[in-house]
Write an enzyme that holds these catalytic residues in place. Structure first.
Site, PDB file in Angstrom:
ATOM      1  N   GLU A  53     -44.431 -21.881  42.465  1.00  0.00           N
ATOM      2  CA  GLU A  53     -44.495 -23.283  42.041  1.00  0.00           C
ATOM      3  C   GLU A  53     -43.613 -24.137  42.948  1.00  0.00           C
ATOM      4  OE1 GLU A  53     -41.975 -24.692  38.790  1.00  0.00           O
ATOM      5  OE2 GLU A  53     -41.844 -22.608  38.124  1.00  0.00           O
ATOM      6  N   LYS A 115     -43.733 -34.716  38.992  1.00  0.00           N
ATOM      7  CA  LYS A 115     -43.763 -33.397  38.374  1.00  0.00           C
ATOM      8  C   LYS A 115     -45.135 -33.246  37.725  1.00  0.00           C
ATOM      9  CE  LYS A 115     -40.922 -30.537  35.305  1.00  0.00           C
ATOM     10  NZ  LYS A 115     -39.722 -30.544  34.428  1.00  0.00           N
ATOM     11  N   VAL A 135     -45.623 -24.666  36.040  1.00  0.00           N
ATOM     12  CA  VAL A 135     -46.284 -23.388  35.789  1.00  0.00           C
ATOM     13  C   VAL A 135     -47.779 -23.577  35.530  1.00  0.00           C
ATOM     14  CG1 VAL A 135     -46.469 -21.451  34.176  1.00  0.00           C
ATOM     15  CG2 VAL A 135     -44.220 -22.185  34.990  1.00  0.00           C
ATOM     16  N   ASP A 167     -44.109 -29.541  19.540  1.00  0.00           N
ATOM     17  CA  ASP A 167     -43.652 -29.378  20.915  1.00  0.00           C
ATOM     18  C   ASP A 167     -43.861 -27.935  21.359  1.00  0.00           C
ATOM     19  OD1 ASP A 167     -42.509 -29.605  23.361  1.00  0.00           O
ATOM     20  OD2 ASP A 167     -40.647 -30.539  22.697  1.00  0.00           O
ATOM     21  N   SER A 169     -45.135 -25.774  24.810  1.00  0.00           N
ATOM     22  CA  SER A 169     -45.371 -25.927  26.247  1.00  0.00           C
ATOM     23  C   SER A 169     -46.820 -25.634  26.619  1.00  0.00           C
ATOM     24  CB  SER A 169     -44.448 -24.983  27.024  1.00  0.00           C
ATOM     25  OG  SER A 169     -44.784 -24.979  28.393  1.00  0.00           O
ATOM     26  N   SER A 170     -47.342 -26.451  27.540  1.00  0.00           N
ATOM     27  CA  SER A 170     -48.699 -26.217  28.047  1.00  0.00           C
ATOM     28  C   SER A 170     -48.775 -24.937  28.864  1.00  0.00           C
ATOM     29  CB  SER A 170     -49.166 -27.403  28.889  1.00  0.00           C
ATOM     30  OG  SER A 170     -48.343 -27.562  30.038  1.00  0.00           O
ATOM     31  N   ASP A 171     -47.610 -24.383  29.260  1.00  0.00           N
ATOM     32  CA  ASP A 171     -47.608 -23.101  29.986  1.00  0.00           C
ATOM     33  C   ASP A 171     -48.331 -22.032  29.184  1.00  0.00           C
ATOM     34  OD1 ASP A 171     -46.009 -24.490  31.731  1.00  0.00           O
ATOM     35  OD2 ASP A 171     -44.195 -23.305  31.368  1.00  0.00           O
ATOM     36  N   LYS A 188     -36.080 -19.176  27.550  1.00  0.00           N
ATOM     37  CA  LYS A 188     -34.689 -19.421  27.170  1.00  0.00           C
ATOM     38  C   LYS A 188     -34.538 -19.400  25.657  1.00  0.00           C
ATOM     39  CE  LYS A 188     -33.923 -22.098  31.337  1.00  0.00           C
ATOM     40  NZ  LYS A 188     -33.642 -23.415  31.947  1.00  0.00           N
TER      41      LYS A 188
END
Length: 362
Positions: A53, A115, A135, A167, A169-171, A188
């Site tokens: 990335e 980003k 990502v 919330d 993540s789109s990952d 994390k």
């Protein structure tokens, strides 16, 4: 009216041809991106390629340190027998593999580069902008050209109190629909790791810890969550990818190999993890929830670690010399970034070995 009907008919025929001839459709997609000669040759000859990335370059640290780090990570990939493919969008053109001038440009532009997550790709391309891929965007482009291994520091996950904030993540979504193996240090502990693993299961993503029975929590080797599976060598990983990549199985979901933090960084990682757990406890006691929780945790971890003393322990000698920060105040965001780089380097080593093993499968 006739012209409109003809256009619609041609579109339907083209779409049908894409279904009948997926190879031709893939070639059409490839024509929309710029692939470096080194990456193109490696893919054509079945050699190992590792996707990287670019957000960590543009948004991770100031120039020229970001450029030096990008070159070091690419060098690790090359030294271990694979071809690095750093991915970014430059002047609206998705680039798979950057040359030295392109790396320099991306690094010098820094945070002025957008980003770019998966959702942002169309906008950045349409406006002929510059985009540093996260990502999810990197997964999209790597899959488009047939790269099967992607190395990063850590992936996003399900945030705490996601039942209130939504919330997530789109990952995780991208992993669920992109047949690529991602090598990361897990997620994390500021995130909700059990829920993240549950969500990955829902997305049918195969998850395995590398040489461990426990899923790592980025800064620490252990998260308290048992890994769904375990792999113990690059060859093990390659065999899993090979099975999933087999067209007869037609698997469309991704694979996540979670690599624990290197031993030499584990002591510093434990310090951060201890501070994170204390901050999480304080957040619960003070009823800090929702969107207010993440800023609270970041600020509190920074206070608890004291910045400077932690920086001295978490950075390797090369980073301490490079940034000369022993006597300066360091934010937790900066520590996160430098830790991310140390983990990316370790993951680049292992990811390259996996990619090479995959290329040698018969």
């Amino acid at each position: 009216m006739a012209s409109s009907s003809s256009s619609a008919a041609l579109y339907r025929i083209s779409n049908l041809q894409n279904h009948i001839s997926p190879l031709e459709a893939t070639n059409k997609l490839r024509s929309l991106v710029k692939i470096s000669p080194q990456v193109s040759e490696a893919l054509s000859n079945g050699r190992a390629v590792v996707a990287l990335e670019s957000t960590i370059i543009s948004h991770g640290m100031p120039y020229p340190q970001n450029l030096q780090t990008a070159k070091e990570v690419e060098s690790i990939v090359r030294e271990n027998g694979a071809v690095p493919a750093t991915i970014a969008i430059l002047n609206g053109v998705p680039c798979i593999g950057l040359n030295e001038d392109e790396l320099e440009r991306l690094a010098s532009l820094g945070k002025s580069v957008q980003k770019t997550a998966g959702r942002d790709i169309a906008y950045v391309v349409a406006t002929r902008g510059n985009g540093a891929t996260t990502v999810s965007a990197t997964l999209f482009f790597a899959s488009m050209v047939g790269i099967q291994v992607f190395v990063t520091g850590g992936i996003g996950g399900v945030h705490r109190h996601a039942n209130q904030t939504m919330d997530i993540s789109s990952d995780l979504i991208a992993l669920g629909r992109t047949p690529i193996a991602v090598i990361s240090a897990g997620v994390k502990s500021i995130l909700d790791i059990p829920k993240t693993l549950e969500y990955l299961e829902t997305q049918e993503v195969y998850v395995a810890a590398y040489k461990s029975d426990e899923f790592p929590a980025f800064f620490t080797e252990k998260s308290g969550c048992k890994a769904p599976s375990r792999v113990d060598s690059p060859e093990d990983c390659a065999r899993v990818i090979g099975k999933y990549a087999n067209k007869k199985l037609n698997r469309q979901a991704g694979i996540l190999f979670a690599v624990p933090i290197p031993k030499q960084h584990s002591a510093a990682g434990n310090l951060i993890e201890s501070a994170t757990q204390r901050a999480l406890t304080e957040a619960r006691e003070q009823n800090v929830t929702g969107n207010a929780e993440t800023p609270f945790l970041l600020a509190r971890v920074n206070e608890l670690t004291g910045g400077t003393s932690l920086a001295a322990s978490i950075l390797s000698l090369e980073f301490r010399n490079l940034y000369r920060i022993q006597n300066s105040n360091v934010s937790v965001e900066f520590l996160d970034t430098v830790s991310d780089i140390a983990l990316v380097k370790n993951n680049a080593l292992i990811g390259s070995q996996i990619a090479v093993a995959l290329s040698q499968l018969t």
